[in-house]
Write an enzyme that holds these catalytic residues in place. Structure first.
Site, PDB file in Angstrom:
ATOM      1  N   TYR A  36       0.859  -1.189   0.000  1.00 53.59           N
ATOM      2  CA  TYR A  36       0.000   0.000   0.000  1.00 53.59           C
ATOM      3  C   TYR A  36       0.897   1.242   0.000  1.00 53.59           C
ATOM      4  O   TYR A  36       0.926   1.980  -0.957  1.00 53.59           O
ATOM      5  CB  TYR A  36      -0.971   0.007   1.177  1.00 53.59           C
ATOM      6  CG  TYR A  36      -1.956   1.157   1.052  1.00 53.59           C
ATOM      7  CD1 TYR A  36      -2.997   1.086   0.142  1.00 53.59           C
ATOM      8  CD2 TYR A  36      -1.815   2.320   1.794  1.00 53.59           C
ATOM      9  CE1 TYR A  36      -3.881   2.147  -0.027  1.00 53.59           C
ATOM     10  CE2 TYR A  36      -2.693   3.386   1.637  1.00 53.59           C
ATOM     11  CZ  TYR A  36      -3.725   3.293   0.728  1.00 53.59           C
ATOM     12  OH  TYR A  36      -4.597   4.349   0.559  1.00 53.59           O
ATOM     13  N   SER A  95      -5.314   0.844  -5.187  1.00 56.89           N
ATOM     14  CA  SER A  95      -5.440   2.269  -4.889  1.00 56.89           C
ATOM     15  C   SER A  95      -4.044   2.894  -4.798  1.00 56.89           C
ATOM     16  O   SER A  95      -3.292   2.852  -5.763  1.00 56.89           O
ATOM     17  CB  SER A  95      -6.250   2.464  -3.604  1.00 56.89           C
ATOM     18  OG  SER A  95      -6.668   3.796  -3.453  1.00 56.89           O
ATOM     19  N   TYR A  96      -3.660   3.446  -3.641  1.00 56.70           N
ATOM     20  CA  TYR A  96      -2.296   3.957  -3.509  1.00 56.70           C
ATOM     21  C   TYR A  96      -1.294   2.833  -3.750  1.00 56.70           C
ATOM     22  O   TYR A  96      -0.228   3.043  -4.343  1.00 56.70           O
ATOM     23  CB  TYR A  96      -2.082   4.585  -2.124  1.00 56.70           C
ATOM     24  CG  TYR A  96      -0.901   5.519  -2.059  1.00 56.70           C
ATOM     25  CD1 TYR A  96       0.406   5.044  -2.092  1.00 56.70           C
ATOM     26  CD2 TYR A  96      -1.083   6.893  -1.968  1.00 56.70           C
ATOM     27  CE1 TYR A  96       1.493   5.905  -2.031  1.00 56.70           C
ATOM     28  CE2 TYR A  96      -0.006   7.764  -1.920  1.00 56.70           C
ATOM     29  CZ  TYR A  96       1.277   7.260  -1.948  1.00 56.70           C
ATOM     30  OH  TYR A  96       2.352   8.121  -1.903  1.00 56.70           O
ATOM     31  N   ASP A 110     -15.718   3.945 -10.709  1.00 53.47           N
ATOM     32  CA  ASP A 110     -14.922   4.312  -9.539  1.00 53.47           C
ATOM     33  C   ASP A 110     -15.064   5.815  -9.299  1.00 53.47           C
ATOM     34  O   ASP A 110     -14.543   6.630 -10.058  1.00 53.47           O
ATOM     35  CB  ASP A 110     -13.454   3.936  -9.774  1.00 53.47           C
ATOM     36  CG  ASP A 110     -12.617   3.992  -8.512  1.00 53.47           C
ATOM     37  OD1 ASP A 110     -12.945   4.798  -7.618  1.00 53.47           O
ATOM     38  OD2 ASP A 110     -11.632   3.228  -8.420  1.00 53.47           O
ATOM     39  N   HIS A 161     -14.689   1.732  -6.415  1.00 51.24           N
ATOM     40  CA  HIS A 161     -13.287   1.567  -6.022  1.00 51.24           C
ATOM     41  C   HIS A 161     -13.009   0.225  -5.343  1.00 51.24           C
ATOM     42  O   HIS A 161     -11.896  -0.278  -5.390  1.00 51.24           O
ATOM     43  CB  HIS A 161     -12.889   2.715  -5.084  1.00 51.24           C
ATOM     44  CG  HIS A 161     -11.417   2.861  -4.891  1.00 51.24           C
ATOM     45  ND1 HIS A 161     -10.529   2.995  -5.934  1.00 51.24           N
ATOM     46  CD2 HIS A 161     -10.662   2.898  -3.762  1.00 51.24           C
ATOM     47  CE1 HIS A 161      -9.299   3.111  -5.460  1.00 51.24           C
ATOM     48  NE2 HIS A 161      -9.354   3.059  -4.151  1.00 51.24           N
TER      49      HIS A 161
END
Length: 766
Positions: free
Chosen positions: A547, A630-631, A708, A740
């Site tokens: 992450y 995501s990140y 998303d 998402h």
């Protein structure tokens, strides 16, 4: 639970310039150490997708200082902690009378009414609409007069009695009695424009982590609320394809401020609900932001009632290194709220941003004249400081090279908090209490209860903190216990997951190693999920699960049954995670290292971690992969595009690709503004697209949901375009109408099956 947990000690390997110290590690694979003699089944992909082995929770709702509600066989029961007995509060058969499938319920504080929620329709991460009925517990019947409208956006009881405040069509209403007409508080609500009592998209996602923007005073007299104005906020638009019979896709439009774009404005009001009249409109009194905030863009980031007539507001500049807390008192003679400059408390950061994600909330003493708050000390570790409202300086009551995670309860004698102090492990969580008359008297209430099984706790206190539920999340199976704060005695086990433990005895489970490496005289923690019967003399493929966002933490002592469990148990893949620079709960020096430079150190550190893992002797350095969401998808893509030669392949799910595409509150917290005067150069130098050429050296799977609302499909579309433009052969998968989380049942099964096939192909596994 009586599982014979094992402890793995000793050095697994050595690496140049790296010190490895092994801490106790819980081994989940029980039974023989001989893999050939172990006939038990492994934890399969189907087990994960079908949730074959379910962790049991014990969810409760405190309704007094000694009673809580919980569900059992769909009945609502009330447990009396003082007498140690349960009784039926509301039978399941009662719900059958309503004619609706009840999604949730809420009891009025005086115990006279129950609010029943149905017709739940999800909106964004926290927001939804629903229908509500009110059941009179004394008369044992539904209230049919003056019902709450369908598609209500938020509803909440007052803290005492049974007043109700709710938001419908972006306006606020109050019910003094459940069966009487509602009083309308606001008249300005407009879809996607003016939000009264609820948050817009960016406040919901990035500031309050909630849909509600309503705050009752402790006695239910005053109702405070925020109003957000998105008139000038640009819209993000995307197609929603819906059923195949729909000839033209729907277009979803959401006010979404991207980095550098126009932000929503905010106003704050308080209304006296004891003076509501059917003859005249309600009078809401505005409390304006401090002058130091009004000079530019700013956020409202925290609201806390100190007493019945004292409220604190925290405001934050758009450049999020400066915040102001206002403490405001009600003046009965004028009906106004006075916020004295002398009572303002300023919090600043010279190395990064204020708070972990926003300034922490204050915890006021009973008289409202002082409060406790988590802030960074001079050494850059987050600790509890004691403030008096009329004084600027504060006194730290905790200290050390560890961090307080949260203040959990405050009584006249003690303050209770969660920290990661125990044994110097940032990935642990334990409950402590500190004596307010002598700050040197600190007791850990959970550290020695069951240290082999439980090193990661959260807590739920009763209304006045006389009792509390401890929730142990690992490293062993979750355990829920009830305790008295009078003597901190354990009263009973609420759930021990013994049935699951018995089932897992027949499964070859992986083990979890939690450890750290030292680079440049700094500890960086990692975890490894190791295959059953792990043999350090063998070579294993390794998947780095990343992450790596600001204040993130992946190396912890939590027990999980997830995709990594399958990969390790069935496919014999080591799944590792590493907390490098930018990660949280280890001091500001590490966390603020990536301030104004996302896409640099946190990316480099994942590459370096993989290099160090490959030197440990048991990792096949020709079969190292990386994946993230995501990140984590951004970092995965930046790593693969670095040209390091360390990774063979990787998967990026819903990745950021360019920070100018992401929302203003999150992005600017860490990057400042995308302007030539501020940080535009680094915005432009931290894109995935600029690294497209290097993707020719790796195998890449790019995944995104088309609906998303958070990290827009635009981000992956631009990666795809850049890769195509330079002739990179890569794989891509989109999920129609998924947001998402890509969390619908069919999409969830598909994405993890697809990713499993990709990883197995990359590692040349059958």
């Amino acid at each position: 639970m009586k599982t014979p947990w094992k402890v793995l000690l000793g050095l697994l390997g050595a690496a140049a310039l790296v010190t490895i110290i092994t801490v106790p590690v819980v081994l989940l694979n029980k039974g023989t150490d001989d893999a050939t003699a172990d006939s038990r089944k492994t934890y399969t992909l189907t087990d994960y997708l079908k949730n074959t082995y379910r962790l049991k929770l014990y969810s409760l709702r405190w309704i007094s200082d000694h009673e809580y509600l919980y569900k059992q066989e769909n009945n609502i029961l009330v447990f009396n902690a003082e007498y140690g007995n349960s009784s039926v509060f509301l039978e399941n058969s009662t719900f059958d009378e309503f004619g609706h499938s009840i999604n949730d319920y809420s009891i009025s504080p005086d115990g006279q009414f129950i609010l029943l929620e149905y017709n739940y329709v999800k909106q964004w991460r926290h927001s939804y609409t629903a229908s509500y009925d009110i059941y009179d517990l004394n008369k044992r019947q539904l209230i049919t007069e003056e019902r709450i409208p369908n598609n209500t956006q938020w509803v909440t009881w007052s803290p005492v009695g049974h007043k109700l405040a709710y938001v419908w069509n972006n306006d606020i209403y109050v019910k003094i009695e459940p069966n009487l007409p509602s009083y309308r508080i606001t008249w300005t609500g407009k879809e996607d424009i003016i939000y009264n009592g609820i948050t817009d998209w960016v406040y919901e996602e990035e500031v309050f982590s909630a849909y509600s923007a309503l705050w009752w005073s402790p006695n239910g007299t005053f109702l405070a609320y925020a109003q957000f104005n998105d008139t000038e906020v640009p819209l993000i638009e995307y197609s929603f394809y819906s059923d195949e019979s729909l000839q033209y896709p729907k277009t979803v439009r959401v006010p979404y401020p991207k980095a550098g774009a126009v932000n929503p404005t905010v106003k704050f009001f308080v209304v006296n609900t004891d003076s509501l009249s059917s003859v005249t409109n309600a009078t809401s009194i505005q409390i304006t932001a401090p002058a130091s905030m009004l000079i530019g863009d700013h956020y409202l980031c925290d609201v806390t009632w100190a007493t019945q007539e004292r409220i604190s507001l925290q405001w934050l500049r758009r450049i999020q290194n400066y915040s102001v807390m206002d403490i405001c008192d009600y003046d009965e003679s004028s009906g106004r709220w006075n916020c004295l400059v002398a009572r303002q408390h300023i919090e600043m950061s010279t190395t990064g941003w204020v708070g972990r994600f926003r300034p922490s909330e204050p915890h006021f003493t009973l008289d409202g004249n002082s409060f406790y708050k988590i802030i960074s000390n001079e050494e850059g570790y987050r600790h509890i400081c004691y403030f008096q409202i009329d004084k600027k300086d504060c006194t730290f009551i905790t200290k050390g090279t560890w961090e307080v995670i949260g203040i959990e309860a405050l009584t006249s004698d003690y303050l209770y908090y969660i920290s990661n102090e125990y044994k110097g492990m940032p990935g642990g969580r334990n409950l402590y209490k500190i004596q307010l008359s002598d700050y040197t008297k600190v007791t850990c209430l959970s550290c020695e209860l069951n240290p082999e099984r439980c090193q990661y706790y959260s807590v739920s206190f009763s209304k006045e903190a006389k009792y509390y539920q401890l929730r142990c999340s690992g490293p062993g199976l979750p355990l829920y216990t009830l305790h008295s704060s009078v003597n901190d005695k354990g009263l009973r086990v609420l759930e021990d997951n013994s049935a699951l433990d018995k089932m897992l005895q027949n499964v070859q489970m992986p083990s979890k190693k939690l450890d750290f490496i030292i680079l440049n005289e700094t500890k960086f923690w990692y975890q490894m999920i190791l295959p059953p019967h792990f043999d350090k003399s063998k070579k294993y493929p390794l998947l780095l699960d990343v992450y790596a966002g600001p204040c993130s933490q992946k190396a912890d002592t939590v027990f999980r049954l997830n995709w990594a469990t399958y990969l390790a148990s069935t496919e014999n893949i080591i799944v590792a995670s590493f907390d490098g620079r930018g990660s949280g709960y280890q001091g500001d020096k590490i966390m603020h290292a990536i301030n104004r430079r996302l896409g640099t150190f946190e990316v480099e550190d994942q590459i370096e971690a993989a290099r160090q893992f490959s030197k440990m002797g048991f990792v096949d350095n020709k079969r190292i992969a990386i994946w993230g969401w995501s990140y984590g998808g951004y970092v995965t893509s930046m790593v693969l595009g670095s040209g390091s030669g360390v990774f063979k392949c990787g998967i990026a799910v819903a990745p950021v690709s360019r920070w100018e595409y992401y929302d203003s509150v999150y992005t600017e917290r860490y990057m400042g503004l995308p302007t030539p005067e501020d940080n535009l150069d680094h915005y432009r130098n931290s894109t995935v697209m600029s690294r497209a050429e290097n993707f020719k050296q790796v195998e890449y799977l790019l995944i995104h949901g088309t609906a998303d609302d958070n990290v827009h499909f635009q981000q992956s579309a631009q990666i795809s375009k850049a890769l195509v433009d330079v002739g990179v052969d890569f794989q891509a998968m989109w999920y129609t109408d998924e947001d998402h989380g890509i969390a619908s049942s069919t999409a969830h099964q598909h994405i993890y099956t697809h990713m499993s096939h990709f990883i197995k192909q990359c590692f040349s596994l059958p």
